[in-house]
Design an enzyme around this catalytic site. Structure first.
Site, PDB file in Angstrom:
ATOM      1  N   CYS A 108      -9.276  22.718  29.413  1.00  0.00           N
ATOM      2  CA  CYS A 108      -7.757  22.545  29.082  1.00  0.00           C
ATOM      3  C   CYS A 108      -7.887  22.176  27.473  1.00  0.00           C
ATOM      4  CB  CYS A 108      -7.484  21.137  29.652  1.00  0.00           C
ATOM      5  SG  CYS A 108      -6.932  21.163  31.206  1.00  0.00           S
ATOM      6  N   GLY A 142      -5.882  26.953  27.872  1.00  0.00           N
ATOM      7  CA  GLY A 142      -5.067  26.651  29.147  1.00  0.00           C
ATOM      8  C   GLY A 142      -3.654  27.218  29.209  1.00  0.00           C
ATOM      9  N   ASN A 182      -9.029  16.368  28.621  1.00  0.00           N
ATOM     10  CA  ASN A 182      -9.747  17.562  29.323  1.00  0.00           C
ATOM     11  C   ASN A 182     -11.097  17.266  29.575  1.00  0.00           C
ATOM     12  OD1 ASN A 182     -11.432  19.932  26.584  1.00  0.00           O
ATOM     13  ND2 ASN A 182     -11.221  20.136  28.868  1.00  0.00           N
ATOM     14  N   GLY A 183     -11.335  17.360  30.835  1.00  0.00           N
ATOM     15  CA  GLY A 183     -12.672  17.083  31.477  1.00  0.00           C
ATOM     16  C   GLY A 183     -12.193  16.490  32.590  1.00  0.00           C
ATOM     17  N   CYS A 199     -21.167  21.045  25.996  1.00  0.00           N
ATOM     18  CA  CYS A 199     -21.182  22.238  26.927  1.00  0.00           C
ATOM     19  C   CYS A 199     -21.531  23.638  26.377  1.00  0.00           C
ATOM     20  CB  CYS A 199     -19.823  22.316  27.599  1.00  0.00           C
ATOM     21  SG  CYS A 199     -19.433  23.963  28.458  1.00  0.00           S
ATOM     22  N   TYR A 257     -18.472  31.475  25.302  1.00  0.00           N
ATOM     23  CA  TYR A 257     -16.801  31.992  25.677  1.00  0.00           C
ATOM     24  C   TYR A 257     -15.569  31.242  25.491  1.00  0.00           C
ATOM     25  CZ  TYR A 257     -17.021  31.448  30.760  1.00  0.00           C
ATOM     26  OH  TYR A 257     -17.096  30.850  31.858  1.00  0.00           O
ATOM     27  N   SER A 301     -14.346  39.726  24.416  1.00  0.00           N
ATOM     28  CA  SER A 301     -15.271  38.694  24.884  1.00  0.00           C
ATOM     29  C   SER A 301     -16.727  39.205  24.685  1.00  0.00           C
ATOM     30  CB  SER A 301     -15.340  38.337  26.423  1.00  0.00           C
ATOM     31  OG  SER A 301     -15.347  39.505  27.054  1.00  0.00           O
ATOM     32  N   ASP A 306     -21.290  42.271  27.493  1.00  0.00           N
ATOM     33  CA  ASP A 306     -20.273  41.339  27.811  1.00  0.00           C
ATOM     34  C   ASP A 306     -21.095  39.834  27.644  1.00  0.00           C
ATOM     35  OD1 ASP A 306     -17.834  40.217  28.015  1.00  0.00           O
ATOM     36  OD2 ASP A 306     -17.607  41.318  30.058  1.00  0.00           O
ATOM     37  N   ASP A 307     -19.911  39.028  27.638  1.00  0.00           N
ATOM     38  CA  ASP A 307     -20.633  37.482  27.599  1.00  0.00           C
ATOM     39  C   ASP A 307     -21.385  36.959  28.912  1.00  0.00           C
ATOM     40  OD1 ASP A 307     -18.049  37.012  28.787  1.00  0.00           O
ATOM     41  OD2 ASP A 307     -17.521  35.800  27.310  1.00  0.00           O
ATOM     42  N   CYS A 332     -20.206  23.635  38.090  1.00  0.00           N
ATOM     43  CA  CYS A 332     -20.079  22.473  36.912  1.00  0.00           C
ATOM     44  C   CYS A 332     -19.087  21.476  37.272  1.00  0.00           C
ATOM     45  CB  CYS A 332     -19.212  23.121  35.751  1.00  0.00           C
ATOM     46  SG  CYS A 332     -18.970  21.947  34.438  1.00  0.00           S
ATOM     47  N   CYS A 387     -25.341  20.983  27.209  1.00  0.00           N
ATOM     48  CA  CYS A 387     -25.708  21.009  28.681  1.00  0.00           C
ATOM     49  C   CYS A 387     -25.654  22.547  29.263  1.00  0.00           C
ATOM     50  CB  CYS A 387     -24.311  20.300  29.261  1.00  0.00           C
ATOM     51  SG  CYS A 387     -24.474  20.569  31.154  1.00  0.00           S
ATOM     52  N   CYS A 421     -25.277  24.480  34.491  1.00  0.00           N
ATOM     53  CA  CYS A 421     -24.957  25.763  35.622  1.00  0.00           C
ATOM     54  C   CYS A 421     -25.839  26.767  35.293  1.00  0.00           C
ATOM     55  CB  CYS A 421     -23.553  26.278  34.850  1.00  0.00           C
ATOM     56  SG  CYS A 421     -23.232  26.738  33.286  1.00  0.00           S
TER      57      CYS A 421
END
Lengths: 435, 435, 435, 435
Positions: D2, D28, D95-96, D229, D235, D276, D336-337, D373, D425, D428
């Site tokens: 977000c 978002g 946001n989270g 993160c 991205y 991207s 690509d990412d 995540c 972090c 993932c």
């Protein structure tokens, strides 16, 4: 039927035309359009409030406007219509019909002319363009004198605003003074609402030109032969409009009274079929001494509902609430101005009977329609193209009334004679047409 | 004032609630909201047709809805209100006021509770949540029994739909059978319009629970002590609504008749001040024999006009057309249900006089308002918080009428006694309040 | 500049034209219009997505469409234009200009003809109408052979769809096979995106007629003399469009390479000025070995912001983020296709310098514009109507660059010669105009 | 994911928040909301430009805003969330995620508390309300120290504006000085675009309070343990955003370079998969010396088309144009990412091969995602929850590439070590989660 408007030398012309069109919205709800200085236009299908929106920024002090009733002409053909000619730019909006429009279109196209619409209005503009005069005013005069038509119209030209009625004056048109300018409208109630002084009914067979710094100039292009549409009195116009100085509500009351004079039917209560029958019902009630009652209440919202009833019967039932406290155990006379669709009247009669009325008389304060109209009235959907007493009897049975009264043509004519409006057209009632 | 609606076990619940709210739109035009299965909601400020649009896709067979009148509560606080509790999700819409709302909010907040709105509705939900019961039904019962309030409400819970009226029955509430389900509405006319059978007026002091596969379950939470708001009869409700089996139009007619009984004033014509005065005027006309006349015609469009008049006088003049053919040279009695703003009545009296009336009597078919209302009626803007005959005299002079008739409290009470609706609240007229 | 589209014998013609117009939206963002079977039309100002909305219901399997770039013609004059003629109904949309439009309008008006718009398109329709043939096809052929124009156009007639390019082929036009029908578009990328096969570039000086059950019929009305607008290659068309079989992105890369060939200027990084300079920058980077860098990042939202910057400088600053991590301490070459407004380039140069670049070279991969265009390109707002090296020097100083490179006319011409597109128009660069 | 925004002591707060939200719209696109002085709010589903429209009239000089990415929470639960408490009104946007939200909701509800939404935000407000302090600031501090969460948030209270990041600093948050006030945003690019000075990255584990006439007051509520993160760098964030002082575009370039270091694969051209992959492709190109090429061109309009392709393959084909002039006969590396959906990459590989490429290598500049995540990133739809080299081999075959390169976790970590952002972090990628 349609409504037209014009503005000359008035600030915020666009906004003023918008307001005038709102006042005559009942004359046409299919489309609306406005053209102002510089021939800028705003047009669209639907109600004035939906079409002429968010456009208040348009400046200008003159212009014309139109509200359209019929679906005649394809949906993107919305008046006023504007064209560039050698004699300047011209924009026209009209209310009525050109009787020989097809012939005249063919004549123009055979000379290589093109039409951007199917509107009669465009024929008028072509005739203006080909008129053998340099002067735009004389060209308009020539064009109107050449066209067989039953109309009122407003014209915006680079050099003038004009308002005109055909020689029969079939459709109404008025102008009034507003500050230093003038406003034109199909009905005088719109002019009074906006605040005009010195309201004038335009003479049949004349054009009124509005030009800078001058009083309006009246030019005759045809001999006056009054044949004003009597339907305007019966149900088109608003009850606070006047024609020939006579108020329409008063005429409707007199028609209701005349209906009682002709039949002398008695009952416990007079119930108007909503707004359209109210004035006639009041007349019938006053002369007969039978109390007017509020027996049918309109639900205003029906058009907005999501769960649409599947058939006409349910639609009418959603639209009208019969008040059983008023109707129960009574003999009632339902008064309306006309029967457009017998199916609707049949459902109303059923509802009133279910609410407890044990005798139901239907009274119509105009004669049966027996002929079609070529002058701008859509009579094609009338269930009552009725030629004989036999058919009236069948209609009575169909709608389920105990009695069905129609005003006679004679009685109808007498009312107009009494109020002094002799030159009316009753072609759809008596087949006596002006053209 | 507000309007509420509910639907249980009816297909297209969203659409049905929409249609019911349209029928009671006159009870609140500030905001509208709907909550259906899964507690999906659509809400917004404005009319039903503008708020509940393009959302027909919402499936579901149960739900509640609300239309809001007042600007009480900030503008984004639109009912129904939904919350998650340990006892399930619950959504509430109500019409009325909680008298001790501030105290109760404080009590909840002192225990750490939070409020997402300033609405009384949220107090009800908190009381439901803290009720010392596990059962949602018992919790609702407990909550309603604890709250000093004058309301009607509808509740959607994961496991039921409920409709309730406070013990005084101050605000109306009805439900009717519709196919295999039920519909709830503030006025019975909405239920009849939608096509319900077996319409029931909910008992004051009871909750009606609608649950699966069962007849409605009626649970009493307080002793019934009828004090139905008499204003509903006088002007809130539609003329085709009934309370206690009595039709509101009929009550208004009787109030008009009572007014004539009290004053016996004669004139040439009775002129209703538009729709609100029509029923009363009809009553006055019938009992007095003075003809009803259509002397003031409403211009429906005024709200949409671009050129807004600068002052109230011009606004009223745009809104109303006096028919001089009806008024000229006459003594007239103008009938209305109340005088909300004396300024408007003053302008109307002026217009009628300009149209030629030479005597103008104003008749109001309810008593002067002398106290405020704590049960959901906004009386604060009334010009007529009038405590003495002296003040009535001053008001008469202000509005410029030759005579000003108000119905007496005694006469007003007699009408309600006569029709057998004894338990009405007339607090704003006689300061005798239920709580 | 404008974009045009056509569809013949394809289901959901309206939707297909909508999609094709979306693909060529970059050719015109002022207005959009579509006409389909029965000459039903949808038109309006603004983007395709805003104008052609909620209208998917329009059935039909043929039609034409238009997106308009310029503000030439008043705002309510939106193509396609439709007219009724003796030879049937006809609707036309075009991209380009009629050079002698004023004379031809005068000629038509002097014969009494009227124009409903100021668009050149209407001249074509009049010439179709007055053509001395009965056959609509021959009439269109005659009309196009009589008009001095630089255009591509699509025509919908009762009996055919047609696509035509003037003899110089100044503006592009393609058609492709789609299922059993055909689609026409200004750029071939739109046809590939929609999924067409067998894409054909229409021959300058021909009309392609699409009629029932037949292969397209190609009719020549003028000798082919190719003068394709080289600006289409430089920046109008999308990078995935091809003309004469040559890809525009490749041409732009070659122009960037040619720029390096002419100046051989070195630096630490090549930075494209957004999308328009990307292809040229890539060419310059590849041939010079200088790394391409992402030094200016576009903020897409600027057009939607509420707090509008007061001056162009702030607008550009909001629109572009210079990446100082990329630019700091570097010598950079900014590449763009042209300098439309020196003020914008000046601000960009300033920003890049503030971000830390210590030398800034601006490279433009086309020559300075020295003449205006009469064939549909708006060159009037270019700051670079630049006639001498002296003026280039002044521009360099104005924008604050250390160097300013323009491609020479000779180099520019060589690129087009090399790729084999000899018949291009470079009138605005070399004053050598086709008409 | 977000985006959040805040404004303190800045004129036209509503408009400024609108503009900031536009800048972080990429975070978002499902819903947007704003709350300003007096806790007036505007909220709705959709893009900022569609939701926050026509509302510029809202005055106020402070407020918060939110753009929502996920469909987590029902659609009418749009942040910011506002509540009335004994400690004043409070509005929160975050946001989270709260990791133990369900437990904490249950705890609150068991004490009789109600929730009006399912949003984690409401848990924060309840904890604020039940905090054993009178002071709103201390209550907020207490609430944040009690909640296991990974978030950034903004809080508007009657007496302050606050911005806070959890102790791990998982999600970004910045504030900058603007005239006499402050602006808060999820990414610094938004602050630079709006014109802020002195931009500060908020310390993990702190709340920054903005109160009248004071410098921001920083209060620590938890020990800082950086675990930012790393996906934000890869991205989420815009290329012109910086975290820990490091530019994201530069990080992506380094990841592209690292990919080349690990595989050293050569080819004729590097083709970024649209925006991207652009930065990574540029890195790969620069270090390898292989030219970057513009081989895939995006058709921007696809989302607006009426004729929607039936399957994913056609959708991708409409969305992307491969340039065969660039790809034909080449060995290409597509960069690509990440691979969100293998189906899309498969279609791209097919298209590139059809355009003539004879060898296709796909390079992804981040490691395969092997875990989910819990901190606000939706990894559930990733096709690449890939646990072994065997699965990578199968994915390569599925997408039809000749080679498939993923960056190793080791290489990925090295890049972050090199740029000095140690506390990231990568849960993932390496299953090493902070909580």
């Amino acid at each position: 039927m349609c409504g037209i408007a014009g503005v000359w030398n008035v600030d915020e012309a666009y906004n003023v035309i918008h307001d005038v069109l709102l006042s005559i919205q009942h004359r046409g709800q299919q489309a609306a359009g406005v053209v102002v200085n510089g021939f800028h236009s705003v047009k669209g299908e639907g109600l004035v409030e939906n079409v002429l929106t968010d456009e208040k920024f348009i400046s200008g002090n003159k212009g014309i406007g139109h509200v359209r009733y019929s679906t005649y002409g394809s949906l993107d053909e919305i008046q006023p219509l504007t064209a560039h000619t050698l004699k300047g730019r011209i924009s026209v909006a009209h209310n009525g019909n050109i009787v020989d429009a097809d012939e005249k279109r063919k004549f123009i196209m055979e000379s290589g002319g093109i039409f951007s619409t199917t509107l009669d209005t465009e024929v008028i503009i072509h005739y203006f363009s080909i008129a053998p005069y340099e002067s735009p005013k004389e060209s308009l005069q020539w064009a109107l004198s050449r066209i067989k038509a039953a109309y009122s119209l407003v014209v915006l030209h680079d050099s003038f605003l004009a308002a005109a009625r055909d020689q029969f004056g079939i459709r109404p048109l008025f102008y009034g003074k507003f500050h230093d300018g003038y406003i034109i409208a199909s009905e005088d109630c719109a002019l009074r609402t906006i605040g005009c002084d010195e309201i004038t009914e335009i003479d049949p067979g004349t054009i009124v030109f509005f030009t800078d710094n001058k009083a309006p100039e009246v030019v005759r292009f045809a001999k006056r032969t009054d044949r004003f549409c009597s339907f305007e009195f019966v149900y088109f116009a608003r009850p606070d409009s006047n024609f020939y100085g006579v108020n329409t509500h008063e005429v409707r009351k007199m028609l209701g009274m005349k209906l009682y004079e002709e039949y002398s039917l008695k009952a416990d209560a007079i119930v108007p079929v909503l707004d359209s029958g109210f004035s006639g019902a009041l007349g019938y009630s006053q002369i007969s001494g039978i109390p007017l009652e509020y027996g049918l209440i309109r639900n205003h919202y029906i058009g907005r509902s999501f769960i649409m009833p599947k058939n006409r019967q349910e639609i009418v039932r959603r639209k009208l609430s019969p008040l059983s406290s008023v109707l129960n155990g009574k003999e009632v006379i339902l008064i309306d101005d006309s029967i457009v669709r017998g199916t609707t009247m049949k459902i109303i009669v059923d509802m009133v009977r279910e609410a407890g009325a044990h005798k139901i008389i239907v009274g119509i304060h105009s004669p049966p329609v027996i002929g079609s109209c070529n002058y701008g009235i859509d009579t094609s959907r009338r269930s009552e193209l009725i030629a004989s007493n036999h058919e009236i009897e069948k209609l009575k049975e169909y709608i389920g009334a105990d009695e069905l009264m129609y005003l006679s043509v004679k009685g109808y004519r007498e009312v107009f004679e009494k109020i002094g409006v002799r030159g009316v057209c009753m072609g759809c009632f008596d087949l006596n047409y002006p053209i």
